[in-house]
Design an enzyme around this catalytic site. Sequence first.
Site, PDB file in Angstrom:
ATOM      1  N   ASP A 176      -3.683   6.828  38.988  1.00 42.83           N
ATOM      2  CA  ASP A 176      -4.516   6.079  39.930  1.00 42.83           C
ATOM      3  C   ASP A 176      -5.851   5.613  39.350  1.00 42.83           C
ATOM      4  O   ASP A 176      -6.425   4.619  39.806  1.00 42.83           O
ATOM      5  CB  ASP A 176      -4.840   6.981  41.129  1.00 42.83           C
ATOM      6  CG  ASP A 176      -5.531   8.276  40.676  1.00 42.83           C
ATOM      7  OD1 ASP A 176      -4.912   9.024  39.896  1.00 42.83           O
ATOM      8  OD2 ASP A 176      -6.681   8.526  41.094  1.00 42.83           O
ATOM      9  N   ARG A 230       2.653   6.664  31.008  1.00 40.97           N
ATOM     10  CA  ARG A 230       2.485   6.827  32.464  1.00 40.97           C
ATOM     11  C   ARG A 230       1.052   6.437  32.893  1.00 40.97           C
ATOM     12  O   ARG A 230       0.085   6.882  32.312  1.00 40.97           O
ATOM     13  CB  ARG A 230       2.788   8.281  32.839  1.00 40.97           C
ATOM     14  CG  ARG A 230       2.485   8.633  34.290  1.00 40.97           C
ATOM     15  CD  ARG A 230       1.140   9.290  34.426  1.00 40.97           C
ATOM     16  NE  ARG A 230       0.882   9.770  35.778  1.00 40.97           N
ATOM     17  CZ  ARG A 230      -0.298  10.166  36.219  1.00 40.97           C
ATOM     18  NH1 ARG A 230      -1.321  10.178  35.397  1.00 40.97           N
ATOM     19  NH2 ARG A 230      -0.462  10.566  37.445  1.00 40.97           N
ATOM     20  N   VAL A 231       0.934   5.611  33.922  1.00 37.01           N
ATOM     21  CA  VAL A 231      -0.383   5.203  34.413  1.00 37.01           C
ATOM     22  C   VAL A 231      -0.625   5.856  35.773  1.00 37.01           C
ATOM     23  O   VAL A 231       0.220   5.781  36.660  1.00 37.01           O
ATOM     24  CB  VAL A 231      -0.461   3.665  34.563  1.00 37.01           C
ATOM     25  CG1 VAL A 231      -1.826   3.247  35.113  1.00 37.01           C
ATOM     26  CG2 VAL A 231      -0.200   2.985  33.227  1.00 37.01           C
ATOM     27  N   THR A 239      -9.766  15.949  35.735  1.00 36.98           N
ATOM     28  CA  THR A 239     -10.246  14.571  35.679  1.00 36.98           C
ATOM     29  C   THR A 239     -11.714  14.579  36.085  1.00 36.98           C
ATOM     30  O   THR A 239     -12.138  15.442  36.854  1.00 36.98           O
ATOM     31  CB  THR A 239      -9.399  13.734  36.665  1.00 36.98           C
ATOM     32  OG1 THR A 239      -8.126  13.544  36.080  1.00 36.98           O
ATOM     33  CG2 THR A 239     -10.026  12.395  37.009  1.00 36.98           C
ATOM     34  N   GLY A 243      -6.636  13.925  41.742  1.00 36.71           N
ATOM     35  CA  GLY A 243      -5.428  14.425  42.415  1.00 36.71           C
ATOM     36  C   GLY A 243      -4.188  13.837  41.764  1.00 36.71           C
ATOM     37  O   GLY A 243      -4.255  13.299  40.657  1.00 36.71           O
TER      38      GLY A 243
HETATM   39  N1  ASP Z   1      -5.605  11.446  39.201  1.00 36.99           N
HETATM   40  C1  ASP Z   1      -5.329  11.758  37.828  1.00 36.99           C
HETATM   41  C2  ASP Z   1      -4.018  11.122  37.416  1.00 36.99           C
HETATM   42  O1  ASP Z   1      -3.075  11.233  38.150  1.00 36.99           O
HETATM   43  C3  ASP Z   1      -5.237  13.238  37.584  1.00 36.99           C
HETATM   44  C4  ASP Z   1      -6.421  14.039  38.066  1.00 36.99           C
HETATM   45  O2  ASP Z   1      -7.065  13.697  39.029  1.00 36.99           O
HETATM   46  O3  ASP Z   1      -6.741  15.020  37.414  1.00 36.99           O
HETATM   47  O4  ASP Z   1      -3.959  10.570  36.358  1.00 36.99           O
END
Ligand code: ASP
Length: 294
Positions: free
Chosen positions: A204, A201-202, A173, A224
Amino acid sequence: MSYRIICHGGASRVRETSKEKQEVVQFASDIGARVMKEGGSAVDAVVEAISSMENSPLCNAGTGSFLQMDGQVRMDACLMDQDLRVGAVIQISDVKNPIRVARTLLKQGANSILAGEHATQFARITGHSSWDPRTENRVTFWMSQWQKFQNTDPAKILRQVRAELADELQLGTVGAVAQDESGKLAAGTSTGGLKLVMPGRVGDVPLVGCGTYCNQVAGVSCTGTGEKIIRAVLAKTVCGALEFGMNLDQALDLGMERMEQVRGWAGLIMITQDGQISSRHNTQAMVTAVREEA
Ligand code: ASP
């Protein structure tokens, strides 16, 4: 002239992070810094920095986003400025730069968050052209996983795939936080989500205060496990702690304590109103890059 930017390319539970990925994140921070050097705002810098990472197939955002279980890419992005203006898209598809659509929403001000096919339609009518963000690598990975579970009960597939992937959390991300010459802050985050999740799916990222937050005190972008970051309301927890009198270290400690409490992996980057740049993660690694003209 004084401005600063910090970018991240995702947290990872594997210590080794590729040199190429570091270069992509460094390049993004260079772009953001150049925008501010030429008089652009913190919002402009964050959008340009994130767009450049969305354009790299190495990042899990825009081109190179992970595929969901049904083989489709659905992306989340959020942009916020210190005047508490927000633009976000949830599960948008068929666009090159979700963060640019988020900016269109922030600027337009009427509907700040749009989801699913309506977000995609909004992108089309506001001039964001059609783009397939799937890369050969991501499709090959999806096929290799998916074929293992052919003819199996979907709930079982989900449990098995998630359990297998939980240990190799390598995210990708992207996010950026900037402060421009006038002292204004902005923060943004963009993602393809986690690997092989349930369609729709959503995480954060597009939820204000969870993966992204900005106020007059600080700007924060997180990465994360989204499900856990949501429970910790991580970005707002850290900004709120500063707002109510904690110092930077205490605020970051509090954020990480919240993540321990929900047993989640996370990293975050931030800039405070007085120009302190910081990051923290409880994963093995997180790719970041900073550019500052003090
Ligand atoms: N936080 C992101 C999510 O859960 C994934 C990531 O940080 O790579 O969609």
